[in-house]
Design a protein around this motif. Structure first.
Motif, short mmCIF file in Angstrom:
data_model
loop_
_atom_site.label_atom_id
_atom_site.label_comp_id
_atom_site.label_asym_id
_atom_site.label_seq_id
_atom_site.Cartn_x
_atom_site.Cartn_y
_atom_site.Cartn_z
N ALA A 99 0.83 -1.21 0.00
CA ALA A 99 0.00 0.00 0.00
C ALA A 99 0.87 1.26 0.00
N LYS A 100 1.91 1.26 0.80
CA LYS A 100 2.82 2.42 0.83
C LYS A 100 3.44 2.66 -0.55
N ALA A 101 3.89 1.57 -1.16
CA ALA A 101 4.54 1.70 -2.48
C ALA A 101 3.57 2.26 -3.51
N GLU A 102 2.33 1.78 -3.48
CA GLU A 102 1.33 2.25 -4.45
C GLU A 102 0.96 3.71 -4.21
N MET A 103 0.86 4.09 -2.94
CA MET A 103 0.52 5.48 -2.63
C MET A 103 1.67 6.41 -3.03
N ARG A 104 2.88 5.92 -2.92
CA ARG A 104 4.01 6.75 -3.34
C ARG A 104 4.03 6.93 -4.85
N ASP A 117 -3.58 10.25 3.23
CA ASP A 117 -3.91 8.83 3.16
C ASP A 117 -2.67 7.95 3.27
N LEU A 118 -1.51 8.46 2.84
CA LEU A 118 -0.27 7.73 3.12
C LEU A 118 -0.03 7.74 4.63
N GLY A 119 -0.32 8.86 5.27
CA GLY A 119 -0.23 8.92 6.73
C GLY A 119 -1.15 7.92 7.39
N GLN A 120 -2.35 7.75 6.83
CA GLN A 120 -3.28 6.77 7.39
C GLN A 120 -2.72 5.35 7.27
N ALA A 175 3.21 8.74 10.56
CA ALA A 175 1.82 9.06 10.19
C ALA A 175 1.50 10.51 10.53
N GLU A 176 1.93 10.95 11.70
CA GLU A 176 1.67 12.34 12.11
C GLU A 176 2.38 13.32 11.17
N LYS A 177 3.63 13.05 10.82
CA LYS A 177 4.39 13.95 9.95
C LYS A 177 3.69 14.14 8.60
N LEU A 178 3.21 13.05 8.04
CA LEU A 178 2.57 13.11 6.73
C LEU A 178 1.26 13.89 6.78
N CYS A 179 0.49 13.68 7.84
CA CYS A 179 -0.78 14.40 7.96
C CYS A 179 -0.56 15.89 8.20
#
Length: 650
Positions: free
Chosen positions: A466-471, A486-489, A500-504
């Motif tokens: 999922a991380k790879a696809e979101m990237r 959503d990557l943070g999620q 997760a916090e950093k991305l959001c």
């Protein structure tokens, strides 16, 4: 041999050869681009008189459409050139009219010219002109070419007309060879430059039309080109959602390109006159502003949508891409012949990308209006489906998608939306994955397909995939607050709360009111025990979701009082009282799932399981996250929880 002419004009220590297009200063050529020489010829021809902007455009760019900004750019260069020779007031701007040449111009006859010097200077000017872009962006000739030209000028500095014909012929041959070599170099450099372009951004075109109903026409033009160019698999094209924030912005396009992290930007201007529409466009490198391609187009207003075909094809050609038959067809594919319908679609996507309830409501209205104007507009049906799919019942969304696929069986956007419906409404994970993969196969540049596929992978617990696809989605659109949040999620699902916090928070830097980022941060802060922040993020999300356009001041005050009451409950009773007060606040179909999360926070397992079973029975939209969400970690050993996962094929 002498050359007699009546086209020589002197002013101060300058001499202008209007016929040969050369400017001299004390017997030395002045290095100016050809267009600037031509402007100077017109201005000095009417010395002391006002030359209007329209007259300059007509005289210098008679057979092409050019923006007035070109005039000011070239006038600026002329003034800066004169300034280097100590002349600061030769060209006067007459507000709202044009320009006046204020120097005292004298016509000169029977002047002897230096042929060798003149010939070399002419070559210098032509080569210099060749390194300018359509709108005056200066490039640089190679150092070896300039060195050889300098040597030629030095060798012949004192030779006059009396030079032998043999010498003149030899010199001409030398210069022709030099020009040919330089042209080959330029062509090779252009091809090399184009081959380096791996990513581009199409910026919203500027428009001179100030009517309210046409405010998004420049964005609409960009969207059409983005949709076409996104089908090219050899380059990454930033989606419309990535560039819409630059609409009507005055900042330099190069800066936008750097912020979007692309190799090149495509920019343009739309100009309407009578029943015609004219478009200028250019593709420039982000690294140094050098031009790759530029073009000017004109058609009847009724054929405006056809212009994008020509632009897209020329851009692809400029990038030296080897296109497949399908890619060529995609470049000229027209989704609708109705320009008004397309504008409604663009406005609808603008609202949809806000991801708020108010935005979804307005987007749905706009998509429906677009369909009324053109029943066969497949993308409008996809847009409608995307708004309906957020609601509880996915049946209407599915009908809209089926209609879109009937109209266009190879529409990547439709397959992505179909996958979304299969995921959130049908809980058919395999069918959803098939649809997402089909969408990506048809258009690898459709970032939303990667985004939703990443969500599916996270729902199933395949977090690294999922991380790879979101990237991949973020590679296409690095400025999307939705993708970042959503990557943070996904990191939250993987119990990596710090990342997760950093991305959001990064998502909120881009869009402070992006509701999902606030919701995810509230969940993150609950898990790490920072309840002060969790409550504040919860309230902010609630406030954004409850804010609609044209809200009355009285209504706003009522909500503010309500939110302050909620804060007081937390301050007096802690997180437990705040959670208890949250029960019953939501009455939609997702309420059982939300209640399950609240009961899980309070440690009341049985009530949490009761609520999850209700959410399952009602097919609550958010139920798909039941396996992934860490809020339910305490329930994972419970048989009732395992049974819910089994029934959902999770």
């Amino acid at each position: 041999m002498s050359n007699k002419t009546k086209h020589l004009r002197e002013f101060g220590k300058f001499r202008l050869d209007a016929e040969k297009r050369v400017l001299w200063f004390e017997e030395k050529p002045v290095n100016l681009a050809l267009k600037e020489i031509e402007m100077l010829c017109v201005l000095t021809e009417h010395g002391g008189e006002v030359v209007t902007k329209s007259d300059l455009l007509e005289r210098i760019w008679k057979d092409s459409f050019v923006e007035e900004s070109n005039l000011s750019r070239h006038i600026y260069t002329l003034r800066e050139t004169f300034k280097t020779f100590g002349e600061t007031n030769l060209i006067q701007t007459v507000p709202r009219r044009g320009y006046r040449f204020t120097g005292k111009v004298r016509e000169v006859e029977n002047a002897e010219l230096i042929i060798e010097k003149h010939t070399q200077t002419r070559t210098l000017i032509e080569i210099e002109e060749e390194t300018w872009g359509e709108e005056g962006t200066r490039g640089h000739a190679d150092a070896e070419t300039r060195r050889r030209l300098d040597e030629l000028e030095s060798e012949n500095k004192h030779r006059r007309v009396a030079a032998s014909p043999t010498l003149r012929v030899a010199l001409a041959i030398s210069l022709i060879t030099l020009i040919g070599s330089f042209t080959i170099y330029q062509n090779l450099r252009a091809k090399t430059s184009a081959s380096e372009i791996k990513s581009i951004a199409v910026l919203p075109f500027k428009t001179l039309d100030s009517k309210k109903e046409n405010e998004h026409q420049g964005l609409g033009m960009a969207d059409v080109l983005i949709t076409r160019l996104s089908n090219l698999k050899q380059i990454v094209v930033r989606p419309t959602s990535a560039v819409s924030g630059f609409e009507n912005q005055a900042q330099d396009s190069i800066e936008f390109g750097k912020r979007l992290n692309v190799d090149a930007v495509l920019e343009g201007m739309i100009y309407r006159t009578g029943d015609k529409v004219r478009i200028t466009a250019r593709l420039i490198k982000t690294s140094d502003g050098s031009p790759i391609w530029s073009g000017q187009f004109e058609k009847l207003a009724q054929d405006e949508l056809r212009l994008q075909d020509e632009i897209a094809l020329q851009v692809a050609n400029a990038l030296a891409l080897n296109l497949s038959g399908n890619e060529k067809n995609a470049l000229v594919k027209t989704h609708t012949e109705n320009a008004d319908a397309y504008q409604l679609y663009i406005k609808g996507r603008y609202e949809w990308n806000k991801r708020t309830w108010a935005g979804m409501s307005e987007a749905q209205r706009l998509f429906r209006n677009a369909i009324e104007l053109d029943q066969n507009f497949a993308l409008a049906h996809v847009g409608l489906a995307d708004t309906l799919a957020i609601t509880v019942d996915g049946n209407q969304a599915n009908i809209a998608i089926q209609k879109a696929l009937e109209l266009d069986p190879n529409l990547a956007e439709a397959y992505a939306s179909q996958g979304f419906i299969r995921m959130f409404h049908d809980w058919n994970w395999r069918a959803a994955e098939t649809a997402f993969k089909k969408s990506i196969e048809l258009n690898p540049n459709y970032a939303t397909a990667h985004h939703w596929y990443a969500q599916l992978l996270a729902i199933e617990g395949r977090n690294e995939e999922a991380k790879a696809e979101m990237r991949l989605a973020l590679k296409i659109n690095p400025l999307s607050p939705n993708f970042l949040a959503d990557l943070g999620q996904i990191y939250y699902f993987n119990r990596e709360y710090g990342e997760a916090e950093k991305l959001c928070l990064k998502a909120l830097e881009l869009s402070p009111d992006f509701v999902f980022a606030h919701e995810y941060l509230s969940d993150i802060y609950v898990k790490i025990g920072d309840y002060d922040k969790a409550v504040e993020m919860f309230i902010k999300a609630e406030k954004i979701n409850n804010t609609y356009a044209n809200e009355t001041a009285e209504r706003q005050q009522q909500f503010e009082a309500y939110y302050e009451t909620r804060r007081k409950i937390y301050r007096s009773g802690g997180i437990g009282k705040f959670v208890e007060d949250s029960f019953g606040k939501s009455q939609d179909a997702n309420a059982p799932y939300g209640n399950a999360a609240l009961y899980a926070m309070l440690g009341e397992k049985e009530k949490a399981l009761d609520s999850l079973e209700k959410a399952f029975e009602g097919k609550a939209f958010l139920s798909v996250f039941v396996k992934a969400d860490p809020i339910f970690d305490a329930l994972r050993d419970e048989p009732r929880y395992s049974e819910i996962l089994r029934k959902m094929s999770l």
